[in-house]
Scaffold this motif. Structure first.
Motif, mmCIF file in Angstrom:
data_model
loop_
_atom_site.group_PDB
_atom_site.id
_atom_site.type_symbol
_atom_site.label_atom_id
_atom_site.label_comp_id
_atom_site.label_asym_id
_atom_site.label_seq_id
_atom_site.Cartn_x
_atom_site.Cartn_y
_atom_site.Cartn_z
ATOM 1 N N LYS A 145 -34.553 -32.319 10.097
ATOM 2 C CA LYS A 145 -33.530 -33.183 10.702
ATOM 3 C C LYS A 145 -34.181 -34.370 11.413
ATOM 4 O O LYS A 145 -33.732 -35.508 11.282
ATOM 5 N N GLN A 146 -35.263 -34.092 12.126
ATOM 6 C CA GLN A 146 -35.956 -35.165 12.833
ATOM 7 C C GLN A 146 -36.553 -36.172 11.846
ATOM 8 O O GLN A 146 -36.479 -37.392 12.062
ATOM 9 N N TYR A 152 -36.100 -30.682 22.812
ATOM 10 C CA TYR A 152 -36.473 -29.270 22.766
ATOM 11 C C TYR A 152 -36.548 -28.761 24.200
ATOM 12 O O TYR A 152 -36.669 -29.555 25.151
ATOM 13 N N HIS A 174 -28.609 -28.568 19.082
ATOM 14 C CA HIS A 174 -29.052 -28.087 17.769
ATOM 15 C C HIS A 174 -28.237 -26.870 17.350
ATOM 16 O O HIS A 174 -27.935 -25.977 18.169
ATOM 17 N N LEU A 228 -35.145 -28.027 11.858
ATOM 18 C CA LEU A 228 -35.062 -29.090 12.861
ATOM 19 C C LEU A 228 -36.129 -30.152 12.618
ATOM 20 O O LEU A 228 -35.903 -31.341 12.859
ATOM 21 N N ASN A 240 -36.246 -35.045 18.154
ATOM 22 C CA ASN A 240 -35.428 -33.920 18.616
ATOM 23 C C ASN A 240 -35.717 -33.602 20.074
ATOM 24 O O ASN A 240 -36.881 -33.608 20.500
ATOM 25 N N THR A 281 -29.770 -33.673 20.228
ATOM 26 C CA THR A 281 -29.653 -32.373 20.873
ATOM 27 C C THR A 281 -28.446 -31.608 20.359
ATOM 28 O O THR A 281 -27.858 -31.974 19.365
ATOM 29 N N TYR A 310 -38.642 -25.249 19.314
ATOM 30 C CA TYR A 310 -37.563 -26.034 19.924
ATOM 31 C C TYR A 310 -36.848 -25.260 21.028
ATOM 32 O O TYR A 310 -36.247 -25.862 21.916
#
Ligand code: ZN
Ligand code: ZN
Length: 290
Positions: free
Chosen positions: A254-255, A273, A242, A251, A271, A240, A23
């Motif tokens: 989270k996605q 990145y 993060h 992450l 997400n 975003t 990311y």
């Protein structure tokens, strides 16, 4: 066509290391290019000056040096890339910088405080590039040729400006830092800006389990972000800002949570990145995650 490139997707502080490899670790900076922009329409718009701006400057190449920069707010993670942005040291570069004053301080004053001795040896006043600072009201709309920029204030410590860009039927919205559960009025502002957006890039820093101990810090969760995107009829969303402690694996989780929340809807969510590029064009604007 609008092309959006994410140069920094991290919040708070930049990070590096193998756990953050996929990311990336640069802080907030976006680049938007408007294909076939002519006359008064700017061909390139930058948003925020996090450390991602330094990365962009390294690869500036033959990009035109007439730059419009939209600043959301003045926290460190949104300004620290500015002093190292390569075009600032080119005499033919001209930057127009839009920002709303915060706590009685203009963006020019804030950058001047960052770029003065003993903190930094090169002051704003001796940079070769020409800088034109524009102080904005809390909300408004301005037409630049075929581009319409609309902005509104949203909830964040000392405030934050969210921006919407409309160009030839495509709509891109960037929230900047925002705490959606904290202020119904700022959610309303963002909801109005993001209505039917082709692309929304939205703060979703915290996992839901983290938020209770971070109330008032000024950031949102994937649950908040997906709920807003669905209410606004957004087609595609990038989460975003993060958290700097979140590894690639976290992450990914989270996605996955956000995608689960959007299951059965038309919303495509993933997400952001570093160096992700999203092209909105006639052929792909309505395809999920094109
Ligand atoms: Zn931030
Ligand atoms: Zn902030």
């Amino acid at each position: 066509m609008i092309t959006t490139t994410v140069w920094g997707s991290r919040g708070s502080i930049p990070v590096s290391g193998s756990q953050f490899h996929r990311y990336g670790g640069a802080t907030t900076c976006l680049e938007l290019t408007l294909q076939d922009a002519q006359g008064l329409t700017p061909s390139r718009i930058l948003i925020d000056c996090g450390t991602g701006l330094t990365e962009l400057g390294k690869e500036w190449g033959d990009r035109e040096n007439q730059i419009l920069l939209l600043q959301t707010h003045m926290h460190w993670d949104h300004i620290q890339g500015f002093p190292f942005f390569r075009p600032l040291f080119q005499p033919d570069a001209e930057l127009t910088l839009w920002s709303t004053p915060r706590e009685g301080c203009t963006f020019q004053e804030q950058l001047s405080q960052q770029m003065c001795r003993p903190a930094f040896p090169v002051g704003l006043d001796i940079l070769p590039a020409q800088l034109n600072f524009v102080d904005l009201p809390e909300s408004g709309e301005q037409q630049l040729g075929e581009l319409t920029i609309t902005w509104a204030d949203v909830d964040h410590p000392s405030g934050n400006t969210a921006y919407r860009l409309d160009y030839r039927g495509f709509r891109v919205v960037f929230s900047g830092d925002v705490e959606l559960p904290h202020s119904p009025s700022s959610r309303e502002n963002l909801l109005a800006l993001a209505e039917n957006a082709d692309l929304l890039i939205l703060d979703a820093q915290y996992l839901p389990s983290e938020y209770p101990t971070r109330k008032g810090f000024g950031h949102s969760t994937p649950e908040d972000a997906v709920a807003l995107a669905l209410d606004a009829g957004v087609k595609q969303m990038l989460m975003t800002h993060h958290d700097p402690s979140h590894t690639d694996a976290q992450l990914d989780s989270k996605q996955a949570l956000a995608q689960q929340l959007a299951t059965g809807t038309d919303l495509c969510v993933r997400n952001a990145y570093d160096r992700l590029t999203v092209n909105l064009s006639e052929t792909n604007a309505h395809k999920a995650c094109a």
